[in-house]
Design an enzyme around this catalytic site. Structure first.
Site, PDB file in Angstrom:
ATOM      1  N   ASP A 136       0.820  -1.211   0.000  1.00 37.44           N
ATOM      2  CA  ASP A 136       0.000   0.000   0.000  1.00 37.44           C
ATOM      3  C   ASP A 136       0.850   1.255   0.000  1.00 37.44           C
ATOM      4  O   ASP A 136       1.515   1.567   0.985  1.00 37.44           O
ATOM      5  CB  ASP A 136      -0.916  -0.009   1.223  1.00 37.44           C
ATOM      6  CG  ASP A 136      -1.924   1.126   1.200  1.00 37.44           C
ATOM      7  OD1 ASP A 136      -1.993   1.845   0.188  1.00 37.44           O
ATOM      8  OD2 ASP A 136      -2.638   1.303   2.192  1.00 37.44           O
ATOM      9  N   ASP A 364      -2.210   6.282  -6.581  1.00 43.63           N
ATOM     10  CA  ASP A 364      -2.518   5.515  -5.379  1.00 43.63           C
ATOM     11  C   ASP A 364      -2.750   4.054  -5.730  1.00 43.63           C
ATOM     12  O   ASP A 364      -3.740   3.715  -6.377  1.00 43.63           O
ATOM     13  CB  ASP A 364      -3.749   6.105  -4.692  1.00 43.63           C
ATOM     14  CG  ASP A 364      -4.063   5.414  -3.376  1.00 43.63           C
ATOM     15  OD1 ASP A 364      -3.185   4.676  -2.865  1.00 43.63           O
ATOM     16  OD2 ASP A 364      -5.169   5.598  -2.862  1.00 43.63           O
TER      17      ASP A 364
END
Length: 486
Positions: A136, A364
């Site tokens: 992440d 992202d």
């Protein structure tokens, strides 16, 4: 999992949902099958970690998949994407290692097990214990499901616990290299305050604890420690990254990311305590990933790499183009000049892309869909709708998508090409399948959604798929090139 910079609130990457959309991203997971024998440390050549999707059976174990419908997964996916996006904007590197020194973590997509993130296998502790962690770019903290006790510990059976909870658990007391951070230390009181360290400290020698909360309602509670993470060099040998901050999470609750398939999170944001920053310091300030198609099966993978992308599995289908990074710590941004469709530049106000103001474009890996601020979304969707009006619209709603079509007779070749124009002249042109998505049985949907202005836009992981992305944190540039990532 992404955290807010405002103390007291954190938020998570929109997680686990869809065998079709979310395979990304964006995610690294640790697989604690057994204690590994001690491996010889090697300080030469390259290292790597395998990055896989959360559908992979090594994560899912023997559990049944497909219990939640694709449409329901898509709804949850969008909900988490939006939560993540709403909070998106709210150290030095060295070149001590030679250019050819690389480590890589194999990365997989998770179509086959109806889950949405990408994972990599991480070896934690001494002797090493294997786990699968979500990779992440929006998370500062690396943490793993964990058990640690002080004083007299109750007898503990890994097999018994796994039968009850179906979770893999890092047994910190069995690791010779695990050292808890004490609650009385400056590291706990000051350095880890942005990672939500707790101020309670009954005894100076007690561990420093955290309550790491996410905006989707999920949370990770545990204690901080330093630990050794073993990585694989590309020459087949191992190297140990010592004194890495990890969270020993006792409870991970809420949200669809934290379930029996999830061992924890690998922090890949630009924050001084993240795994990314510490690993990049050792390997020339470079890292890269190549996300396989989100509909790939479990036998397909590529890598999250540190030190360069030099592995034989990444065949480029075009030249590498570069653009400056617009860093908005802890997030990675890029400067956008404009968007074109079918070769025609759209009329979008320039302030939409000002990352130093109220806009900007964030890359992202933890968000699946691409979100555009309304003044950018409206001209983009207007042109796409006109081009797709020849196809039959679906009458039933497929949330969260606003525009869906009957896939029968759908011709991708008639869809005009979307392109992002970046600072420096670099143009990113994703394939049509990355923005007109397979969203369900016989359904094609436009995979771009609006988000409020003022506010940032987000380049989601599905739009990033089938491209190599290499980040150079020394030069503050990102390079990209089309690739099958296989």
């Amino acid at each position: 999992m992404m955290q807010l910079r405002n103390k007291g609130v954190k938020w998570s990457p929109i997680s686990s949902l869809t065998p079709f959309l979310f395979l990304l991203i964006t995610i690294v997971v640790a697989h604690a099958h057994m204690l590994e024998p001690e491996e010889k440390d090697d300080d030469s050549n390259e290292m790597r970690l395998e990055l896989i999707h959360r559908h992979d059976p090594r994560i899912a174990g023997n559990q049944q998949h497909g219990t939640v419908s694709g449409f329901e997964q898509i709804k949850e996916l969008a909900r988490r994407d939006i939560i993540r996006h709403q909070r998106l904007l709210n150290g030095g590197y060295t070149e001590r290692r030679k250019n050819w020194e690389i480590f890589q973590m194999p990365m997989h997509a998770g179509l086959d097990y109806d889950v949405g993130e990408y994972f990599v296998q991480v070896r934690i502790g001494t002797p090493a214990q294997k786990f699968w962690l979500i990779a992440d770019t929006g998370s500062d903290l690396t943490w793993v499901n964990c058990r640690y006790c002080t004083g007299n510990c109750e007898p503990h059976s890994r097999k018994r616990r796994n039968r009850v909870s179906h979770r893999r658990v890092f047994l910190a007391n069995r690791s010779l290299s695990f050292h808890p951070v004490t609650c009385s230390s400056r590291q706990c009181k000051v350095d880890l305050s942005e990672l939500f360290s707790l101020t309670t400290c009954p005894n100076p020698s007690d561990p420093c604890r955290y309550d790491y909360r996410y905006m989707d309602g999920s949370a990770a509670l545990g204690l901080f420690g330093s630990e050794t993470i073993t990585v694989s060099l590309t020459n087949g040998k191992k190297r140990k990254l010592k004194d890495m901050l990890i969270g020993c999470t006792k409870n991970a609750t809420g949200g669809s990311s934290f379930n029996s398939k999830t061992d924890g999170v690998l922090g890949l944001s630009i924050a001084k305590e993240s795994f990314l920053v510490k690993a990049a310091r050792e390997y020339g300030g470079k890292f890269s990933y190549c996300l396989v198609d989100h509909l790939s099966h479990k036998n397909v993978s590529n890598y999250l790499s540190f030190g360069g992308y030099g592995n034989s599995k990444t065949t480029l289908l075009g030249d590498i183009r570069q653009t400056p990074l617009a860093l908005a710590p802890p997030f990675f941004g890029v400067n956008v000049i404009g968007i074109s469709i079918g070769g025609q530049l759209l009329k979008i106000p320039s302030e939409i892309w000002n990352i130093a103001g109220q806009g900007g474009l964030i890359m992202d890996s933890g968000t699946s869909l691409t979100l555009l601020a309304e003044p950018a979304y409206e001209p983009v969707i207007g042109v796409l709708l006109k081009a797709l009006e020849k196809f039959d619209s679906l009458e039933k709603e497929i949330s969260p998508f606003e525009h869906c079509y009957n896939a029968s007779g759908f011709d991708e070749g008639s869809v005009p090409r979307l392109a992002f124009h970046f600072e420096g002249g670099a143009r990113f042109e994703p394939p049509v399948k990355s923005y007109v998505l397979d969203a369900g049985p016989n359904a094609k949907c436009i995979g771009i959604l609006p988000t409020a202005w003022p506010g940032s836009s987000t380049l989601g992981n599905i739009l990033q798929q089938n491209h190599l992305w290499e980040f150079d944190l020394l030069k503050n540039i990102v390079g990209f090139a089309p690739s099958a990532c296989t």
